[in-house]
Design a protein around this motif. Structure first.
Motif, PDB file in Angstrom:
ATOM      1  N   UNK A   1      14.582  13.974  -0.072  1.00 31.65           N
ATOM      2  CA  UNK A   1      14.403  14.245  -1.070  1.00 31.65           C
ATOM      3  C   UNK A   1      14.458  16.070  -1.079  1.00 31.65           C
ATOM      4  N   UNK A   2      13.453  17.149  -0.481  1.00 32.47           N
ATOM      5  CA  UNK A   2      13.158  18.301  -0.628  1.00 32.47           C
ATOM      6  C   UNK A   2      14.685  18.698  -0.838  1.00 32.47           C
TER       7      UNK A   2
ATOM      8  N   UNK B   1       5.749  22.724   0.603  1.00 32.61           N
ATOM      9  CA  UNK B   1       6.089  21.216   1.285  1.00 32.61           C
ATOM     10  C   UNK B   1       5.836  21.311   2.549  1.00 32.61           C
ATOM     11  N   UNK B   2       6.364  22.526   2.848  1.00 38.79           N
ATOM     12  CA  UNK B   2       5.625  21.904   4.511  1.00 38.79           C
ATOM     13  C   UNK B   2       4.116  22.096   5.206  1.00 38.79           C
ATOM     14  N   UNK B   3       3.539  22.896   4.506  1.00 38.91           N
ATOM     15  CA  UNK B   3       1.890  22.440   4.822  1.00 38.91           C
ATOM     16  C   UNK B   3       1.424  20.995   4.575  1.00 38.91           C
TER      17      UNK B   3
ATOM     18  N   UNK C   1       9.135  19.567  -7.085  1.00 39.68           N
ATOM     19  CA  UNK C   1       7.654  19.505  -7.705  1.00 39.68           C
ATOM     20  C   UNK C   1       7.095  18.192  -7.542  1.00 39.68           C
ATOM     21  N   UNK C   2       7.339  17.208  -8.263  1.00 39.94           N
ATOM     22  CA  UNK C   2       6.664  16.183  -8.493  1.00 39.94           C
ATOM     23  C   UNK C   2       6.017  15.343  -6.903  1.00 39.94           C
ATOM     24  N   UNK C   3       7.291  14.714  -6.483  1.00 40.92           N
ATOM     25  CA  UNK C   3       6.352  14.198  -4.510  1.00 40.92           C
ATOM     26  C   UNK C   3       5.951  15.365  -4.454  1.00 40.92           C
ATOM     27  N   UNK C   4       5.922  16.603  -4.419  1.00 41.03           N
ATOM     28  CA  UNK C   4       5.246  17.733  -3.730  1.00 41.03           C
ATOM     29  C   UNK C   4       3.909  17.434  -3.938  1.00 41.03           C
ATOM     30  N   UNK C   5       3.424  17.447  -5.759  1.00 40.07           N
ATOM     31  CA  UNK C   5       2.612  16.809  -6.464  1.00 40.07           C
ATOM     32  C   UNK C   5       1.677  15.698  -5.735  1.00 40.07           C
TER      33      UNK C   5
ATOM     34  N   UNK D   1      15.400  23.843   4.965  1.00 36.19           N
ATOM     35  CA  UNK D   1      15.192  24.595   4.921  1.00 36.19           C
ATOM     36  C   UNK D   1      16.946  25.210   4.917  1.00 36.19           C
ATOM     37  N   UNK D   2      17.648  24.162   5.076  1.00 34.47           N
ATOM     38  CA  UNK D   2      19.599  24.204   5.125  1.00 34.47           C
ATOM     39  C   UNK D   2      20.244  24.719   3.417  1.00 34.47           C
ATOM     40  N   UNK D   3      18.446  24.047   2.325  1.00 35.37           N
ATOM     41  CA  UNK D   3      19.271  24.304   0.961  1.00 35.37           C
ATOM     42  C   UNK D   3      19.038  25.934   0.775  1.00 35.37           C
ATOM     43  N   UNK D   4      17.783  26.844   1.129  1.00 34.71           N
ATOM     44  CA  UNK D   4      17.761  28.301   1.324  1.00 34.71           C
ATOM     45  C   UNK D   4      18.345  29.077   2.042  1.00 34.71           C
TER      46      UNK D   4
END
Length: 162
Positions: free
Chosen positions: A111-112, A86-88, A138-142, A39-42
């Motif tokens: 990485x996120x 990502x979290x779920x 997106x690709x690691x999430x996928x 959450x740091x970048x957010x």
């Protein structure tokens, strides 16, 4: 191609191991603790967005936003949506990974966070440069989503609803 190479290199060369997490609840708490770093970048984007909104020379506070303000606002909203996905995915992934692969949880978190910061910088440079940062997010999430679906429907279909 860069994401798997980065993850593999970090997995092999970084000198840390995940703690022993025998239960599902301990794995979920570990994932939650790692996700707080994502959450740091957010939060940084929210701060910069608020400051840019205060410093903009708009006479109408609810009027049309300047490009600088719009960049930060868009980044924050997209990052929140991707963080939820990502979290779920990480929570489900933590329940299926064997103990020796739990080192991937903080690596994927890092990485996120790094990929969101790269996306933000490239988005501020120009819209045509943002594909690299977005694909690193997106690709690691996928890949996590596909592994989770594989784990739920192929590896352990008997525990799908338990």
């Amino acid at each position: 191609l860069l994401c798997p190479c980065l993850l593999y290199g970090a997995y092999i060369f970084l000198p840390f191991d995940a703690p022993l997490l025998p239960t599902v609840s301990a794995r979920l708490v570990y994932t939650l603790r790692c996700a707080t770093f994502a959450t740091f970048p957010i939060v940084l984007g929210m701060i910069v967005s608020g400051i840019s909104r205060l410093c903009s020379s708009a006479l109408e506070p609810f009027g049309e936003l300047h490009r600088e303000v719009e960049i930060h606002r868009t980044y924050v909203s997209q990052s929140v949506h991707l963080f939820i996905l990502y979290f779920f995915n990480m929570a489900v992934l933590a329940t299926y990974l064997p103990q020796e692969l739990l080192k991937l949880i903080p690596l994927l978190t890092g990485l996120f966070a790094i990929s969101r910061l790269i996306f933000w910088m490239s988005y501020a440079i120009g819209r045509s440069f943002r594909a690299f940062g977005f694909s690193m997010t997106f690709l690691p999430l996928l890949a996590m989503l596909l592994w989770n679906l594989y784990g739920m429907f192929v590896l352990e279909p008997e525990n799908l609803l338990s």
